[in-house]
Motif scaffolding. Structure first.
Motif, short mmCIF file in Angstrom:
data_model
loop_
_atom_site.label_atom_id
_atom_site.label_comp_id
_atom_site.label_asym_id
_atom_site.label_seq_id
_atom_site.Cartn_x
_atom_site.Cartn_y
_atom_site.Cartn_z
N ARG A 183 0.84 -1.21 0.00
CA ARG A 183 0.00 0.00 0.00
C ARG A 183 0.87 1.26 0.00
NH1 ARG A 183 -2.58 -3.79 2.54
NH2 ARG A 183 -1.34 -3.58 4.42
N LYS A 184 2.00 1.19 -0.67
CA LYS A 184 2.89 2.35 -0.67
C LYS A 184 2.28 3.55 -1.39
CE LYS A 184 5.77 0.96 -4.66
NZ LYS A 184 7.14 0.63 -5.06
N ASN A 185 1.28 3.29 -2.24
CA ASN A 185 0.59 4.42 -2.88
C ASN A 185 -0.11 5.29 -1.84
OD1 ASN A 185 -1.25 2.08 -2.61
ND2 ASN A 185 -2.77 3.45 -3.53
N LEU A 186 -0.60 4.65 -0.76
CA LEU A 186 -1.24 5.42 0.31
C LEU A 186 -0.20 6.22 1.09
CD1 LEU A 186 -3.85 2.87 1.73
CD2 LEU A 186 -4.12 4.59 -0.07
N THR A 187 0.95 5.60 1.34
CA THR A 187 2.02 6.30 2.05
C THR A 187 2.49 7.50 1.25
OG1 THR A 187 2.70 4.10 2.78
CG2 THR A 187 4.15 5.94 3.35
N LEU A 188 2.63 7.31 -0.06
CA LEU A 188 3.05 8.41 -0.92
C LEU A 188 2.00 9.52 -0.94
CD1 LEU A 188 4.60 6.37 -3.86
CD2 LEU A 188 5.82 7.96 -2.36
N SER A 189 0.74 9.14 -0.94
CA SER A 189 -0.33 10.14 -0.89
C SER A 189 -0.26 10.93 0.40
CB SER A 189 -1.70 9.45 -0.99
OG SER A 189 -2.75 10.37 -0.75
N PHE A 190 -0.05 10.24 1.53
CA PHE A 190 0.07 10.90 2.83
C PHE A 190 1.27 11.85 2.83
CE2 PHE A 190 2.09 10.96 7.04
CZ PHE A 190 1.06 11.47 7.81
N LEU A 191 2.43 11.36 2.40
CA LEU A 191 3.65 12.18 2.42
C LEU A 191 3.55 13.37 1.46
CD1 LEU A 191 6.39 9.41 2.58
CD2 LEU A 191 5.78 11.02 4.38
N ASN A 192 3.09 13.14 0.26
CA ASN A 192 2.98 14.24 -0.71
C ASN A 192 1.98 15.29 -0.24
OD1 ASN A 192 4.86 13.46 -2.75
ND2 ASN A 192 3.42 11.93 -3.51
N GLY A 193 0.94 14.84 0.48
CA GLY A 193 -0.02 15.79 1.03
C GLY A 193 0.59 16.61 2.15
N ASP A 239 1.78 17.75 -8.53
CA ASP A 239 1.99 16.67 -9.49
C ASP A 239 3.36 16.73 -10.15
OD1 ASP A 239 -0.49 15.70 -8.94
OD2 ASP A 239 -1.48 16.71 -10.63
N GLU A 240 3.94 17.93 -10.23
CA GLU A 240 5.22 18.07 -10.92
C GLU A 240 6.42 17.68 -10.06
OE1 GLU A 240 5.58 21.97 -12.52
OE2 GLU A 240 3.87 21.76 -13.88
N ASN A 241 6.33 17.89 -8.76
CA ASN A 241 7.49 17.60 -7.91
C ASN A 241 7.19 16.56 -6.82
OD1 ASN A 241 5.92 19.01 -6.11
ND2 ASN A 241 7.46 20.54 -5.62
N CYS A 242 6.13 15.79 -6.99
CA CYS A 242 5.74 14.82 -5.97
C CYS A 242 6.69 13.62 -5.94
CB CYS A 242 4.31 14.33 -6.21
SG CYS A 242 4.11 13.36 -7.72
N PHE A 243 6.73 12.96 -4.80
CA PHE A 243 7.49 11.72 -4.68
C PHE A 243 6.73 10.61 -5.40
CE2 PHE A 243 8.83 14.02 -0.75
CZ PHE A 243 10.15 14.19 -1.12
N THR A 244 7.45 9.79 -6.13
CA THR A 244 6.81 8.76 -6.95
C THR A 244 7.09 7.34 -6.48
OG1 THR A 244 8.70 8.78 -8.48
CG2 THR A 244 6.84 10.23 -9.00
N ARG A 274 10.33 4.16 8.77
CA ARG A 274 11.50 4.74 8.12
C ARG A 274 11.50 4.36 6.66
NH1 ARG A 274 14.79 6.61 6.99
NH2 ARG A 274 16.85 5.88 7.50
N ALA A 275 11.81 5.33 5.80
CA ALA A 275 11.78 5.04 4.37
C ALA A 275 12.70 5.97 3.60
CB ALA A 275 10.35 5.17 3.85
N ASP A 276 13.09 5.51 2.42
CA ASP A 276 13.82 6.33 1.45
C ASP A 276 12.87 6.66 0.32
OD1 ASP A 276 16.09 5.98 2.95
OD2 ASP A 276 16.86 4.33 1.74
N LEU A 277 12.86 7.92 -0.11
CA LEU A 277 12.03 8.32 -1.25
C LEU A 277 12.86 8.27 -2.53
CD1 LEU A 277 10.16 11.14 0.63
CD2 LEU A 277 9.19 8.98 -0.14
N ASN A 278 12.18 8.43 -3.66
CA ASN A 278 12.83 8.17 -4.95
C ASN A 278 13.98 9.12 -5.26
OD1 ASN A 278 10.08 9.66 -5.30
ND2 ASN A 278 11.34 10.44 -6.98
N ASP A 279 14.02 10.30 -4.62
CA ASP A 279 15.12 11.23 -4.88
C ASP A 279 16.22 11.14 -3.81
OD1 ASP A 279 13.89 12.36 -2.71
OD2 ASP A 279 13.85 14.40 -3.53
N GLY A 280 16.11 10.11 -2.94
CA GLY A 280 17.11 9.93 -1.89
C GLY A 280 16.72 10.55 -0.56
N THR A 281 15.64 11.34 -0.54
CA THR A 281 15.19 11.94 0.71
C THR A 281 14.87 10.86 1.74
OG1 THR A 281 14.24 13.88 -0.41
CG2 THR A 281 13.39 13.36 1.78
N GLN A 282 15.32 11.10 2.97
CA GLN A 282 15.03 10.19 4.07
C GLN A 282 13.82 10.71 4.84
OE1 GLN A 282 17.69 7.50 4.80
NE2 GLN A 282 17.77 8.16 2.69
N VAL A 283 12.93 9.80 5.25
CA VAL A 283 11.75 10.24 5.98
C VAL A 283 11.48 9.28 7.14
CG1 VAL A 283 10.12 8.97 4.50
CG2 VAL A 283 9.35 11.00 5.76
#
Length: 292
Positions: free
Chosen positions: A21-31, A37-42, A66-75
């Motif tokens: 369900r990482k799409n939900l995590t990405l939705s939460f984080l991007n929100g 849409d142009e600079n969101c984590f994918t 704990r997670a790594d995002l697609n641009d290397g950002t740590q969260v």
């Protein structure tokens, strides 16, 4: 289920800490991070970390994603249900560990990536702030110029949240409305019209509650939290600090033992029970022999 606690550590990690369900995590984080849409984590890669034990120092039901995002950002996403006065210090400590652990020995500093700590709190913490979402960076005290964008710490205080206009809701507000527990299923369905991820979250919640094993583990965890407050209140009134420590420890262990026994009867494997209860492998194996 009325009064379902969406900040329950077992449920929260199932919802936002699972790669399925990482799409939900990405939705939460991007929100929360206000990405468009142009600079969101994918994409996101989860780093497994065990839940901390239930103790007196504010770590009750503290959850660490704990997670790594697609641009290397740590969260790092933390859930805290018990009031804790040193949240800022603890968050900074965990942020510093997350930031420093990026570099292997001898590596160059230019390899360091941005690190973001997100604290989702079930209590009021920042007395001088009125907003439910506050972000802290490293700034010059005079000019307010930012020294670096590598540090970013968020505090999301659920009690301060009120949805002003459901028709103009942002993704961050939709997620906080969901976790706050202040809104009915009908209202969440209306919110889901603008944030589809909320609809998926509600559907997962229904599936979670229909699973007897998952629901039983959830209920046991909630009971442990109630027992914590009960023991703390009783012993605090008598002023017995040592008794408080011993009583809570005993109550928590008893609740975890009962959970382990019930899960063993349902056929859940030992490793899963160890992770869910905090008991040792030896303790669970002993219980397994005892109930045969």
């Amino acid at each position: 289920m009325e009064n379902f606690n969406r900040l329950n550590d077992l449920y929260f990690k199932k919802l936002l800490g699972d790669k399925k369900r990482k799409n939900l995590t990405l939705s939460f984080l991007n929100g929360i991070l206000n990405k468009d849409d142009e600079n969101c984590f994918t994409d996101i890669t989860f780093l497994d970390k065990d839940n901390e034990p239930l103790t007196l120092d504010g770590k009750l039901s503290k959850l660490d994603i704990r997670a790594d995002l697609n641009d290397g950002t740590q969260v790092d996403i933390e859930v805290q249900v018990c009031p804790f006065k040193l949240m800022a210090e603890r968050s900074l400590y965990y942020w510093s560990k997350m930031y420093s652990e990026q570099l292997e020995k001898g590596a160059e500093y230019k390899k360091l990536k941005k690190a973001i700590a997100i604290n989702l709190l079930a209590f009021d913490y920042l007395e001088d702030e009125q907003d439910w979402h506050n972000i802290y960076n490293l700034l010059n005290v005079k000019s307010h110029n930012k020294l670096t964008d590598h540090i970013e710490i968020h505090f999301l205080e659920l009690p301060k949240f009120t949805l002003k206009d459901m028709r103009k809701i942002r993704a961050s507000e939709a997620w906080i409305a969901y976790f706050s527990g202040k809104y009915s299923k009908e209202e969440l369905e209306e919110i889901a019209m603008t944030t589809p991820a909320i609809k998926e979250a509600v559907e997962f919640e229904d599936t979670f509650l229909q699973n007897k094993i998952e629901r039983r583990a959830y209920e046991q965890r909630e009971k442990a939290i109630r027992d914590y407050y009960s023991y703390m209140s009783a012993f605090k009134e008598e002023g017995l600090e040592q008794g408080l420590q011993e009583g809570i420890t005993l109550g928590m262990k008893k609740a975890n033992i009962n959970t382990a026994i019930n899960l063993l009867k349902l056929g859940v494997d030992v490793d899963t029970i160890v992770k869910g209860t905090g008991l040792s492998i030896q303790d669970v194996e002993a219980l397994k022999i005892k109930i045969k």
